[in-house]
Design a protein around this motif. Structure first.
Motif, PDB file in Angstrom:
ATOM      1  N   LYS A   1     -88.747 -10.465  -7.086  1.00  0.00           N
ATOM      2  CA  LYS A   1     -87.596  -9.733  -6.300  1.00  0.00           C
ATOM      3  C   LYS A   1     -88.311  -8.758  -5.224  1.00  0.00           C
ATOM      4  N   TYR A   2     -89.385  -8.282  -5.636  1.00  0.00           N
ATOM      5  CA  TYR A   2     -90.068  -7.309  -4.540  1.00  0.00           C
ATOM      6  C   TYR A   2     -90.254  -8.151  -3.269  1.00  0.00           C
ATOM      7  N   LEU A   3     -91.051  -9.184  -3.437  1.00  0.00           N
ATOM      8  CA  LEU A   3     -91.368 -10.274  -2.593  1.00  0.00           C
ATOM      9  C   LEU A   3     -90.242 -10.833  -1.523  1.00  0.00           C
ATOM     10  N   GLN A   4     -89.219 -10.999  -2.406  1.00  0.00           N
ATOM     11  CA  GLN A   4     -87.939 -11.365  -1.591  1.00  0.00           C
ATOM     12  C   GLN A   4     -87.363 -10.025  -0.684  1.00  0.00           C
ATOM     13  N   SER A   5     -87.509  -9.089  -1.269  1.00  0.00           N
ATOM     14  CA  SER A   5     -86.993  -7.975  -0.384  1.00  0.00           C
ATOM     15  C   SER A   5     -87.871  -7.649   0.691  1.00  0.00           C
ATOM     16  N   VAL A   6     -89.191  -7.795   0.726  1.00  0.00           N
ATOM     17  CA  VAL A   6     -89.839  -7.746   1.835  1.00  0.00           C
ATOM     18  C   VAL A   6     -89.826  -8.791   2.963  1.00  0.00           C
ATOM     19  N   VAL A   7     -89.581 -10.223   2.468  1.00  0.00           N
ATOM     20  CA  VAL A   7     -89.158 -11.106   3.373  1.00  0.00           C
ATOM     21  C   VAL A   7     -87.860 -10.946   3.945  1.00  0.00           C
ATOM     22  N   GLY A   8     -86.970 -10.769   3.118  1.00  0.00           N
ATOM     23  CA  GLY A   8     -85.467 -10.386   3.740  1.00  0.00           C
ATOM     24  C   GLY A   8     -85.764  -9.313   4.678  1.00  0.00           C
ATOM     25  N   ASN A   9     -86.269  -8.228   4.303  1.00  0.00           N
ATOM     26  CA  ASN A   9     -86.442  -7.177   5.484  1.00  0.00           C
ATOM     27  C   ASN A   9     -87.123  -7.578   6.765  1.00  0.00           C
ATOM     28  N   GLN A  10     -88.179  -8.382   6.772  1.00  0.00           N
ATOM     29  CA  GLN A  10     -88.748  -9.126   7.821  1.00  0.00           C
ATOM     30  C   GLN A  10     -87.708  -9.769   8.790  1.00  0.00           C
TER      31      GLN A  10
END
Length: 592
Positions: A134-143
């Motif tokens: 989920k954390y990785l999802q949030s970072v990719v989404g932010n990018q």
């Protein structure tokens, strides 16, 4: 949720981001300023620092995340001062070593950026027991959101600059570059770090947008599975036909498998509620392993034939990395090892003693030595120039290895031929020792030669004219250009290892150098005139300055005592007085 709250969530508190990552923001500003000075002030030395400042952004951000995670209660200002000057020191040390060590400056810089970029992902999830994906999802989404906003800002700046330039005053076109760098290095960095989740921020309620979930689960995953089925059909074809896989298979398999691994990571948080995603995550790693092994077998065949090059080395590293991670997902589901293994793979490929350039150089040197021994150029541990019986294919292979070593020599100064303990600084030095020349080089691929589809083998002359073997005749000299020479009594000549060709006083002479026999001696002006008179009326009927005619109308066939020959005129230029002032011809000939 009200519109105001949605906007607030989308467009974060940028002041908070600056306070959280001040050193990273400063390096973004420095990158922007240095770019302006390098372009507008013509400070060309600054250009070499731009790529290193790009390293500083993920490096300083990673250090800040380490501070948050492990040194939160320490003096924040002191730590950030250390971060700033430590990053500068790292850049200077990198600049010193990256140019002359490891795998080459561009590769080294790119690898460093990737390592710190991945570390930026890795640090926050190392000790997270749950919600890592989920954390990785949030970072990719932010990018993705950051790229979108930065692009809109850049297009807005570009529209303003263009409008002012057209309607009011002329502006420098370099302003577009400044707008791009500001949008990405300043605004983009601040916007991105402002949206990052805090160290202890809960991700319990975080979820992929519904539209993204639908895209991944019901479009991307089915496409991946269809693509997988096609590869398995090809796999079956190989088994039934016993035909070796094509070299391109490794690329077809690997890039899609790497993308599929990314999709596995993205769907992990929704596997508890989406059966299709759960099925994909559970079974795709098992399905992909045979295909990855097929890719490994395919690239191994290429390495066996042509040795290791940088590209093949990277393919092998990628194969091993993917195989490790797919087996990892079969045995144990832990995304942190995907990132750790990725960093480890880059360290081996670029910064280890066994990096891609060193291994490739050693492999190609060994391949070249084997070729020279096989063709009798190396005998009893010594180099000779006995190459009379070497086939065209072997010559092509030898030249392809020589070309590998002396391309991009300005960047990789140590990429040189080293045979029997001696290093050759220039290609001509080595070619002279083995008796090679440019005529050994072919413009057709070795693969095509192996298939027996070659009709011509190009041998490039010093002045650009080429002599080749051709069907029906032993040789073809093509694109022989004669411009304003027919009445100028000038001489035009070239030779290769077998023949000398001379155009002098309108006469074209071809001589066999080894036999010292004049193969052909013809009056080119006379032949050109004869051909022109034959087509003159047909050409004038078209009433155009440039006339296209069938090849038969522009062909001259004849024989001499020592040869048969054919001349095809691809162009005849003449004045209004019907005086020929230029020709472009292909000359076919064979000795009797």
């Amino acid at each position: 949720m009200k519109l105001k709250e949605k906007f607030k969530n989308l467009f974060p508190d940028m002041k908070k981001g600056i306070e959280r990552f001040p050193v990273t923001v400063i390096f973004g500003l420095i990158l922007f300023i240095v770019t302006i000075f390098s372009i507008e002030g013509s400070y060309y030395k600054l250009e070499t620092w731009i790529e290193y400042l790009i390293i500083a952004i993920p490096f300083s951000a990673t250090v800040e995340l380490i501070r948050e995670k492990y040194f939160e209660n320490k003096n924040r200002k002191f730590f950030r001062i250390i971060n700033f000057f430590g990053t500068i020191l790292f850049i200077f040390v990198s600049k010193m070593f990256f140019k002359n060590y490891f795998a080459g400056e561009v590769i080294n810089v790119t690898a460093a950026v990737l390592i710190f970029y991945v570390l930026f992902y890795l640090i926050p999830i190392v000790y997270r027991n749950e919600n890592r994906e989920k954390y990785l999802q949030s970072v990719v989404g932010n990018q993705i959101i950051t790229i979108g906003f930065a692009l809109v800002l850049f297009l807005g700046f570009s529209a303003i600059i263009g409008t002012v330039d057209v309607l009011l005053v002329n502006l420098l076109h370099t302003l577009y570059i400044h707008a791009f760098v500001f949008s990405s290095a300043v605004f983009g960095v601040i916007f991105f770090v402002s949206r990052l989740k805090e160290k202890d921020e809960s991700l319990e309620n975080y979820a992929l947008p519904k539209i993204v979930e639908i895209l991944i689960c019901y479009i991307l995953i089915p496409l991946i599975l269809i693509y997988t089925a096609i590869l398995y059909l090809y796999f079956a074809k190989i088994i039934f036909t016993l035909k070796m896989p094509k070299g391109v298979v490794s690329h077809l398999v690997l890039w899609y498998t790497a993308f599929s691994l990314f999709i596995i990571i993205m769907v992990t948080p929704i596997t508890f509620k989406n059966k299709f995603a759960k099925f994909y995550k559970k079974f795709f790693p098992m399905i992909s392993v045979p295909l990855i092994l097929l890719a490994l077998f395919s690239i191994n065949e290429r390495i066996f034939q042509y040795g290791i090059t940088e590209n093949r080395y990277l393919v092998v590293i990628l194969v091993i990395w993917l195989l490790f991670n797919m087996i990892l997902y079969i045995v144990k589901n832990d995304v942190k090892w995907v990132l750790i293994s990725y960093i480890f793979a880059i360290l081996i490929a670029v910064f280890s003693p066994f990096n891609l350039v060193t291994v490739s150089i050693n492999s190609q040197n060994k391949r070249l030595e084997r070729l020279l021994i096989k063709n009798g150029i190396i005998q009893n541990g010594k180099i000779t120039n006995k190459n009379d019986k070497i086939s065209i294919k072997s010559k092509n292979e030898i030249m392809s290895v020589i070309d590998y070593f002396y391309n991009n020599t300005s960047e990789l100064k140590w990429k040189k031929i080293k045979i029997l303990g001696k290093t050759y600084e220039k290609p001509e030095d080595f070619m002279k020792v083995i008796g090679a020349n440019d005529f050994w080089r072919s413009y057709e691929s070795i693969d095509n030669q192996e298939k027996g589809v070659i009709s011509e083998i190009s041998l490039k002359m010093n002045d650009g004219i080429k002599m080749t073997e051709a069907k029906g005749y032993d040789y073809l000299i093509y694109d022989f250009s004669v411009s304003y020479l027919l009445d100028a009594n000038e001489t035009k000549e070239f030779d290769n290892e077998n023949y000398k060709v001379v155009l002098k006083n309108k006469n074209l002479m071809i001589k066999n150098i080894q036999k010292n026999i004049e193969v052909l001696n013809i009056d080119l002006n006379k032949i050109a005139t004869e051909v022109y008179l034959k087509i003159k009326e047909k050409a004038k009927k078209q009433n155009q300055s440039y006339v296209e005619l069938p090849e038969n109308d522009l062909t001259y066939l004849s024989e001499t005592k020592n040869s048969k020959y054919k001349i095809v005129f691809s162009d005849i230029h003449f004045s209004e007085e019907d005086k020929i002032d230029g020709l472009n011809i292909n000359i076919y000939f064979s000795e009797k």
